[in-house]
Design a protein around this motif. Structure first.
Motif, PDB file in Angstrom:
ATOM      1  N   ALA A  69      92.018   7.317  48.565  1.00  0.00           N
ATOM      2  CA  ALA A  69      93.354   8.357  49.248  1.00  0.00           C
ATOM      3  C   ALA A  69      92.052   9.312  50.043  1.00  0.00           C
ATOM      4  O   ALA A  69      92.925   9.923  51.036  1.00  0.00           O
ATOM      5  N   ASP A  70      91.160   9.549  49.583  1.00  0.00           N
ATOM      6  CA  ASP A  70      89.977  11.061  49.502  1.00  0.00           C
ATOM      7  C   ASP A  70      89.074  10.586  50.546  1.00  0.00           C
ATOM      8  O   ASP A  70      88.605  11.113  51.661  1.00  0.00           O
ATOM      9  N   ASN A  71      88.878   9.333  50.720  1.00  0.00           N
ATOM     10  CA  ASN A  71      87.481   9.782  51.418  1.00  0.00           C
ATOM     11  C   ASN A  71      87.284   8.125  52.412  1.00  0.00           C
ATOM     12  O   ASN A  71      86.096   7.648  52.827  1.00  0.00           O
ATOM     13  N   TRP A  72      87.990   7.269  52.248  1.00  0.00           N
ATOM     14  CA  TRP A  72      88.694   6.492  53.724  1.00  0.00           C
ATOM     15  C   TRP A  72      87.977   6.863  54.750  1.00  0.00           C
ATOM     16  O   TRP A  72      87.313   6.348  55.482  1.00  0.00           O
ATOM     17  N   GLU A  73      88.931   7.764  55.935  1.00  0.00           N
ATOM     18  CA  GLU A  73      89.138   8.216  57.049  1.00  0.00           C
ATOM     19  C   GLU A  73      88.492   9.179  56.836  1.00  0.00           C
ATOM     20  O   GLU A  73      89.034  10.157  56.418  1.00  0.00           O
ATOM     21  N   VAL A  74      87.205   9.254  56.801  1.00  0.00           N
ATOM     22  CA  VAL A  74      86.571  10.861  57.098  1.00  0.00           C
ATOM     23  C   VAL A  74      85.327  10.918  58.037  1.00  0.00           C
ATOM     24  O   VAL A  74      85.266   9.632  58.985  1.00  0.00           O
ATOM     25  N   PRO A  75      85.555  12.043  59.248  1.00  0.00           N
ATOM     26  CA  PRO A  75      83.711  12.626  59.536  1.00  0.00           C
ATOM     27  C   PRO A  75      83.575  11.373  59.114  1.00  0.00           C
ATOM     28  O   PRO A  75      82.374  10.784  58.261  1.00  0.00           O
ATOM     29  N   LEU A  76      81.856  10.725  60.667  1.00  0.00           N
ATOM     30  CA  LEU A  76      80.823  10.359  60.663  1.00  0.00           C
ATOM     31  C   LEU A  76      80.069  10.806  59.455  1.00  0.00           C
ATOM     32  O   LEU A  76      79.071  10.546  58.508  1.00  0.00           O
ATOM     33  N   LYS A  77      79.631  11.889  59.527  1.00  0.00           N
ATOM     34  CA  LYS A  77      78.482  12.961  59.109  1.00  0.00           C
ATOM     35  C   LYS A  77      79.054  13.064  57.092  1.00  0.00           C
ATOM     36  O   LYS A  77      78.380  13.176  56.840  1.00  0.00           O
ATOM     37  N   ASP A  78      80.404  13.005  57.280  1.00  0.00           N
ATOM     38  CA  ASP A  78      80.882  12.833  55.486  1.00  0.00           C
ATOM     39  C   ASP A  78      81.099  11.619  54.569  1.00  0.00           C
ATOM     40  O   ASP A  78      81.060  11.034  53.753  1.00  0.00           O
ATOM     41  N   SER A  79      79.960   9.916  55.504  1.00  0.00           N
ATOM     42  CA  SER A  79      80.280   9.112  54.974  1.00  0.00           C
ATOM     43  C   SER A  79      79.394   8.557  54.759  1.00  0.00           C
ATOM     44  O   SER A  79      77.942   8.635  55.593  1.00  0.00           O
ATOM     45  N   TRP A  80      78.916   7.056  54.698  1.00  0.00           N
ATOM     46  CA  TRP A  80      77.547   6.304  54.472  1.00  0.00           C
ATOM     47  C   TRP A  80      76.730   5.752  55.454  1.00  0.00           C
ATOM     48  O   TRP A  80      75.434   6.578  55.995  1.00  0.00           O
ATOM     49  N   HIS A  81      77.529   5.858  56.782  1.00  0.00           N
ATOM     50  CA  HIS A  81      77.331   6.006  57.685  1.00  0.00           C
ATOM     51  C   HIS A  81      76.615   7.188  58.659  1.00  0.00           C
ATOM     52  O   HIS A  81      75.671   6.434  59.364  1.00  0.00           O
ATOM     53  N   ALA A  82      76.737   8.107  57.622  1.00  0.00           N
ATOM     54  CA  ALA A  82      75.154   8.879  58.834  1.00  0.00           C
ATOM     55  C   ALA A  82      74.002   8.640  58.390  1.00  0.00           C
ATOM     56  O   ALA A  82      73.282   8.560  58.876  1.00  0.00           O
ATOM     57  N   LYS A  83      73.834   8.344  57.177  1.00  0.00           N
ATOM     58  CA  LYS A  83      72.664   7.801  56.661  1.00  0.00           C
ATOM     59  C   LYS A  83      71.787   6.531  57.051  1.00  0.00           C
ATOM     60  O   LYS A  83      70.315   6.831  57.832  1.00  0.00           O
ATOM     61  N   VAL A  84      72.975   5.739  57.631  1.00  0.00           N
ATOM     62  CA  VAL A  84      72.093   4.886  58.991  1.00  0.00           C
ATOM     63  C   VAL A  84      72.233   5.613  60.439  1.00  0.00           C
ATOM     64  O   VAL A  84      71.501   4.384  61.132  1.00  0.00           O
ATOM     65  N   PHE A  85      73.277   5.471  60.713  1.00  0.00           N
ATOM     66  CA  PHE A  85      73.682   6.317  62.409  1.00  0.00           C
ATOM     67  C   PHE A  85      73.027   6.982  62.216  1.00  0.00           C
ATOM     68  O   PHE A  85      72.674   7.522  63.991  1.00  0.00           O
ATOM     69  N   LEU A  86      73.333   8.504  62.219  1.00  0.00           N
ATOM     70  CA  LEU A  86      72.705  10.453  62.030  1.00  0.00           C
ATOM     71  C   LEU A  86      71.342  10.430  62.377  1.00  0.00           C
ATOM     72  O   LEU A  86      70.074   9.916  61.010  1.00  0.00           O
TER      73      LEU A  86
END
Length: 152
Positions: free
Chosen positions: A135-152
């Motif tokens: 509910a809280d963290n599924w749809e999030v800005p890229l900067k707030d997701s695990w994606h940021a560690k991989v892609f930013l």
């Protein structure tokens, strides 16, 4: 606590495919057990792209065997519909409020480099594990997701 597992398709599912998956999962969750105990399982298909399984562990705890049963079923669904539900290198993001796009890792990196995807682009964090986290963290800005560690 409610546990959640999210399986993302590599493509949008048709209405007919969503109906087929719904029928299969409905039959599955009513008989889903762990060591003989009935699990309080449910499912949801969101945006014709995500298959979400949920179990209320307040009623009965999930076991490795019960998780294996669900994975086996989802692999059968993959084969039946010629779709991939286990490719974690497929990134789903919102291009707009009404459009969700799936891109492979290389393509996603290209989109970031081109500025089409940025830190504020909404991504789907399919690694969430509880209903509250969903509910809280599924749809999030890229900067707030695990994606940021991989892609930013």
């Amino acid at each position: 606590m409610k546990r959640v597992w999210i399986y993302q398709s590599n493509r949008l599912l048709s209405a007919e495919e969503v109906e087929q998956i719904s029928q299969i999962l409905q039959e599955f969750v009513v008989q889903w057990t762990a060591h003989g105990n009935q699990l309080a399982g449910s499912f949801l298909i969101k945006y014709n792209l995500f298959v979400i399984l949920q179990v209320d562990e307040g009623k009965a705890m999930v076991t490795g065997c019960s998780i294996d049963k669900s994975v086996h079923l989802l692999k059968k669904i993959e084969e039946r519909l010629d779709v991939s539900l286990f490719d974690r290198m497929q990134i789903a993001y919102r291009r707009s409020e009404d459009e969700i796009v799936v891109a492979g890792r290389d393509r996603f990196e290209q989109l970031i480099a081109a500025g089409e995807v940025d830190r504020d682009t909404i991504v789907f964090n399919n690694m969430v594990g509880t209903a509250q986290d969903f509910a809280d963290n599924w749809e999030v800005p890229l900067k707030d997701s695990w994606h940021a560690k991989v892609f930013l």
